[in-house]
Write an enzyme that holds these catalytic residues in place. Structure first.
Site, PDB file in Angstrom:
ATOM      1  N   ASP A   1      -8.036  -5.002  -0.997  1.00 22.61           N
ATOM      2  CA  ASP A   1      -8.492  -5.813  -2.129  1.00 22.61           C
ATOM      3  C   ASP A   1      -8.262  -7.302  -1.947  1.00 22.61           C
ATOM      4  OD1 ASP A   1      -9.407  -3.710  -3.827  1.00 22.61           O
ATOM      5  OD2 ASP A   1      -7.323  -3.097  -4.003  1.00 22.61           O
TER       6      ASP A   1
ATOM      7  N   HIS B   1       0.840  -1.192   0.000  1.00 23.68           N
ATOM      8  CA  HIS B   1       0.000   0.000   0.000  1.00 23.68           C
ATOM      9  C   HIS B   1       0.876   1.242   0.000  1.00 23.68           C
ATOM     10  CE1 HIS B   1      -3.109   2.864   1.098  1.00 23.68           C
ATOM     11  NE2 HIS B   1      -3.944   1.967   0.585  1.00 23.68           N
TER      12      HIS B   1
END
Ligand code: COA
Length: 373
Positions: free
Chosen positions: A310, A259
């Protein structure tokens, strides 16, 4: 002047909508921890929180629910346009095109007042689930299913997808997934919406930009890539060779990991993991969850990289019966609440967004006539 690749750690503006702490792995909407919202709130309450900066009172929530239900249907002219889309169209391309077109049927389209933009935010939130499921029916040669006036946004998505009354568990799971994806500060698609509206264009242009930005595999497109990866891996025993194969390639990326801001596990991944575990076991798909946890273990050991939002959402959506290429549109169905909140916040204190580029090209050059080059 020095630049930061990908604008990493650059503060590009102020916001009161949402904040996150990338080192502690914390996320708050309007100051409320995401875990509390996932446990207690509905998606409609969260939409209100993002748009108004506070939770709604009961009558305010009732009014918003009624308004959302009243505008979930899309204009017949837009449906006829959708009938001409190729069945092979990517659902995110269809969604981007339809949202852009909807502006031409909205009498408020060019009105950038706060009240008109709030109405458009409600319409887009109500209509995006209808567009996604209508496209899915049309491409399969079926007629779209009209949304029902007695269902929530989550319930209507599942109902218009299958035509079956969704169970309470499925509706609540969908609701929590929508809550968890609703906003995330200055992420790529939200920033793109803010850049677009900052020119004083309009809500539909901003949301169309945001949908285009969300579609890439490094952003919203990752959830679909995760599911395709889980399918390819197939068995727990194949996890090690598969992941090592990707990590052995130059620039190889395991989808659903890493991320730009979180250096810990994404707080949304904890919530989605709980749901994925419960659903996978109940639905007779335990291998999906087992493969996922094995990949997580390996990525932590080999790369010290954690799953993002996700990773586990892919299993949740699959078990809910959502076709894989609709996963990213579902992300948009939730994030539209955040996008529209940011559009309104940007307009309330607007300045056109225009950064500089650090020039690294040639200097001291001169024009050379074409025959002398
Ligand atoms: N798989 C393997 N390695 C990864 C990785 C992943 N998913 N994500 C990051 N890394 C590695 C990079 O290779 C890099 O290693 P290096 O320094 O040895 O080259 C290091 O971690 C830092 O990565 P970087 O690309 O600088 O991070 P970023 O902040 O630019 O990118 C993402 C963030 C999200 C784009 C990136 O992690 C990614 O591509 N993830 C996969 C796609 C995804 O899941 N996107 C959804 C985000 S919510």
């Amino acid at each position: 002047m020095s630049s930061s690749a990908g604008l990493r750690d650059v503060i590009a503006g102020t916001t009161s909508i949402c904040t996150l702490d990338g080192l502690k792995g914390e996320l708050f909407y309007g100051g409320i921890p995401i875990q509390e919202l996932a446990e207690n709130a509905t998606f409609e309450e969260v939409a209100y929180l993002l748009w108004y900066g506070r939770l709604p009172k009961r009558d305010e929530l009732n009014a918003l629910q009624a308004e959302l239900r009243s505008c979930a249907v899309i204009p017949e002219a837009v449906l006829s346009m959708m009938r001409s889309f190729p069945a092979s169209a990517k659902p995110m391309d269809a969604l981007r095109t339809v949202v852009s077109a909807l502006g031409m049927w909205d009498p408020d389209a060019d009105d950038n007042s706060a009240e008109a933009n709030r109405r458009k935010a409600v319409r887009l939130t109500a209509q995006i689930p209808t567009i996604i499921t209508a496209f899915n029916h049309l491409r399969n040669g079926r007629e779209p299913i009209a949304p029902r006036a007695d269902l929530s946004v989550a319930g209507n998505f599942l109902f218009t997808l299958t035509g079956q009354e969704p169970s309470n568990v499925a509706t609540r799971t969908m609701d929590v997934a929508l809550i968890l994806h609703a906003d995330h500060e200055f992420n790529a698609s939200t920033f793109s919406a803010r850049v677009t509206i900052a020119t004083l264009s309009d809500m539909y242009s901003a949301i169309t930009s945001a949908i285009g930005t969300l579609s890439g595999p490094l952003h919203g497109g990752a959830n679909e890539a995760v599911f395709r990866m889980l399918e390819e891996v197939g068995t727990v025993d194949n996890v090690e060779p598969y992941v090592h194969g990707i990590l052995g390639q130059k620039g190889g990326r395991v989808m659903g990991f890493g991320h730009a801001v979180y250096k810990t596990k994404d707080p949304r991944a904890f919530e989605l993991q709980k749901m994925a575990k419960a659903l996978a076991e109940e639905s007779g798909n335990p291998h999906l969850y087992q493969i996922s946890t094995k990949i997580e273990e390996l990525m932590l050991r080999e790369k010290n990289i954690n799953p993002n939002v996700d990773f586990y959402s892919a299993t949740v959506y699959h078990v809910l019966g959502i076709p894989t290429d609709l996963f990213t549109p579902v992300f948009a169905a939730s994030r539209v609440t955040g996008w529209t909140a940011h559009v309104m916040e940007q307009l309330a204190n607007n300045r056109i967004i225009r950064p500089r580029g650090e020039y690294v090209g040639p200097v001291d050059q001169h024009y050379v006539p074409i025959d002398e080059r």
